[in-house]
Design an enzyme around this catalytic site. Structure first.
Site, PDB file in Angstrom:
ATOM      1  N   TYR A 165     -20.187  35.563 -10.982  1.00 17.66           N
ATOM      2  CA  TYR A 165     -19.158  36.420 -11.579  1.00 17.66           C
ATOM      3  C   TYR A 165     -18.097  36.784 -10.555  1.00 17.66           C
ATOM      4  CZ  TYR A 165     -16.943  40.852 -12.734  1.00 17.66           C
ATOM      5  OH  TYR A 165     -16.023  41.854 -12.913  1.00 17.66           O
TER       6      TYR A 165
ATOM      7  N   THR B 281     -12.281  43.037  -9.478  1.00 17.46           N
ATOM      8  CA  THR B 281     -13.480  43.857  -9.254  1.00 17.46           C
ATOM      9  C   THR B 281     -13.730  44.064  -7.772  1.00 17.46           C
ATOM     10  OG1 THR B 281     -15.910  43.840  -9.477  1.00 17.46           O
ATOM     11  CG2 THR B 281     -14.830  41.718  -9.448  1.00 17.46           C
ATOM     12  N   ASP B 282     -14.400  45.159  -7.426  1.00 15.72           N
ATOM     13  CA  ASP B 282     -14.789  45.383  -6.032  1.00 15.72           C
ATOM     14  C   ASP B 282     -15.788  44.341  -5.550  1.00 15.72           C
ATOM     15  OD1 ASP B 282     -16.994  46.241  -7.501  1.00 15.72           O
ATOM     16  OD2 ASP B 282     -17.120  48.215  -6.564  1.00 15.72           O
ATOM     17  N   GLU B 283     -16.445  43.644  -6.474  1.00 17.42           N
ATOM     18  CA  GLU B 283     -17.463  42.668  -6.082  1.00 17.42           C
ATOM     19  C   GLU B 283     -16.886  41.450  -5.365  1.00 17.42           C
ATOM     20  OE1 GLU B 283     -20.745  41.792  -8.563  1.00 17.42           O
ATOM     21  OE2 GLU B 283     -20.499  43.590  -9.787  1.00 17.42           O
TER      22      GLU B 283
END
Length: 355
Positions: free
Chosen positions: A166, A142-144
């Site tokens: 997460y 994910t970009d997170e």
């Protein structure tokens, strides 16, 4: 692996050119990918492994459920004995690993579960794939993992600075996956995508949640100011990105899958209110918004460069106006694809802690 846990439609392992394992295949993005793979690659056997958690639905796979080159197996990536046996029996050539706990809000109250599933489960899977001699292992991140930024655009070499449980679990899992390339030159590929929206997404995520709330005559619940901005990528576009990585992605590489389309959460709510409720004034639109307390941490933006995957021939194509109208219409007809969908509409998760 019990006979009851699988659908026996395929021939022997050698009767297909490739055998592809997709984990989390009854979930949102992976189900779209499976449908495309089954339909576009009839000489590939597509094996869907999913434990059928609360956000999964086999209804997502109805278009291909009776195809000869599709098989569903119910199981848990955290069960190392089961996973090893699966690779032995199914003779897997390629892995696309989507299975994960992904709801950021839930990660704050069930952080240990996110660590267990996303980190330990990924380690179990990549190790089994390595021992089985799989030819490509694609890990969906994910970009997170980059953390938030107001103006710096992240590329694949940017450091990982996750700010919620997460994202931290996905970043840690990346490290395990990448270590198999560094240590053994095991052919892993990592993807990091922007927010994806479209049909089949469990309504705990912001776009289907707002749509479903409004369609049930309830207000959009916005965490904090709503000024946080997100990049939104339509499901059909991200499917094409994963097919591009599958066929052209280089071992050991990381690919951002992003879009330049960005919108604040409050603007998203207002657009959906105007689209669904057909409001005529700002005050009428505002009457459908309910501001609630913010998450413990809420990144403002995830600006990301995607030139690397562009060089492989992929770019997003579906305009926001087209994608969001298709999505709204889908939820109008299919909200009850999940038996517990109403729970997802609460402002914050209501599930008990994992530990």
């Amino acid at each position: 692996m019990s006979a009851a846990s699988r659908e026996e439609r395929s021939g022997p392992p050698g009767s297909f050119a490739k055998r592809v394992l997709v984990t989390g295949g009854a979930g949102f993005i992976a189900s779209h990918v499976i449908v495309s793979l089954v339909e576009d690659y009839p000489d590939y056997m597509i094996v869907n492994l999913d434990k059928l958690d609360y956000c999964a639905s086999l209804k997502n796979l109805e278009p291909v459920s009776n195809k000869q080159n599709y098989k569903f197996i119910q199981g848990d990536i955290c069960d190392s004995h089961f996973v090893k046996l699966l690779f032995e029996v199914e003779k897997i050539d390629i892995v696309l690993h989507f299975a994960a706990q992904t709801h950021v809000d839930l990660s704050f109250v069930r952080a240990f579960e996110f660590t267990y599933v996303n980190v330990y489960g990924t380690h179990v899977l990549v190790n089994a794939a390595y021992e089985a001699g799989v030819e490509k292992f694609i890990y969906v991140s994910t970009d997170e993992v980059y953390g938030g930024s107001l103006d710096q655009e992240f590329d694949e070499s940017s450091p990982k600075q996750p700010t919620n449980p997460y994202a931290s679990s996905k970043a840690a899992a990346e490290c395990f996956v990448q270590s198999y390339w560094e240590r053994y030159k095991f052919p892993v590929v990592i993807t990091r995508s922007s927010n994806v929206y479209g049909p089949h997404q469990y309504p705990e995520k912001v776009i289907p949640k707002f749509i479903s709330l409004l369609q049930h005559n309830r207000k959009c619940c916005i965490h904090g100011s709503g000024l946080q901005r997100r990049n939104f990528l339509y499901a059909a576009d991200v499917v094409e990105a994963f097919l591009t990585v599958l066929t052209k992605g280089e071992p050991g590489e990381i690919y951002n899958i992003g879009t330049n389309f960005e919108m604040s959460v409050v603007q998203l709510a207002k657009e959906l209110i105007q689209l669904i409720k057909e409001t005529n004034s700002e005050s009428e639109t505002e009457s459908w918004v309910d501001y609630v307390s913010d998450r413990p941490h809420n990144d403002m933006r995830y600006p990301m460069k995607s030139e690397k995957i562009h060089s492989l021939g992929w770019k997003p194509k579906v305009p926001w106006e087209e994608g969001i109208k298709k999505t709204v219409e889908w939820y109008r007809k299919n909200f009850h694809n999940w038996k517990n969908a109403e729970k997802a509409l609460e402002p914050f998760p209501v599930q008990p802690p994992f530990m």
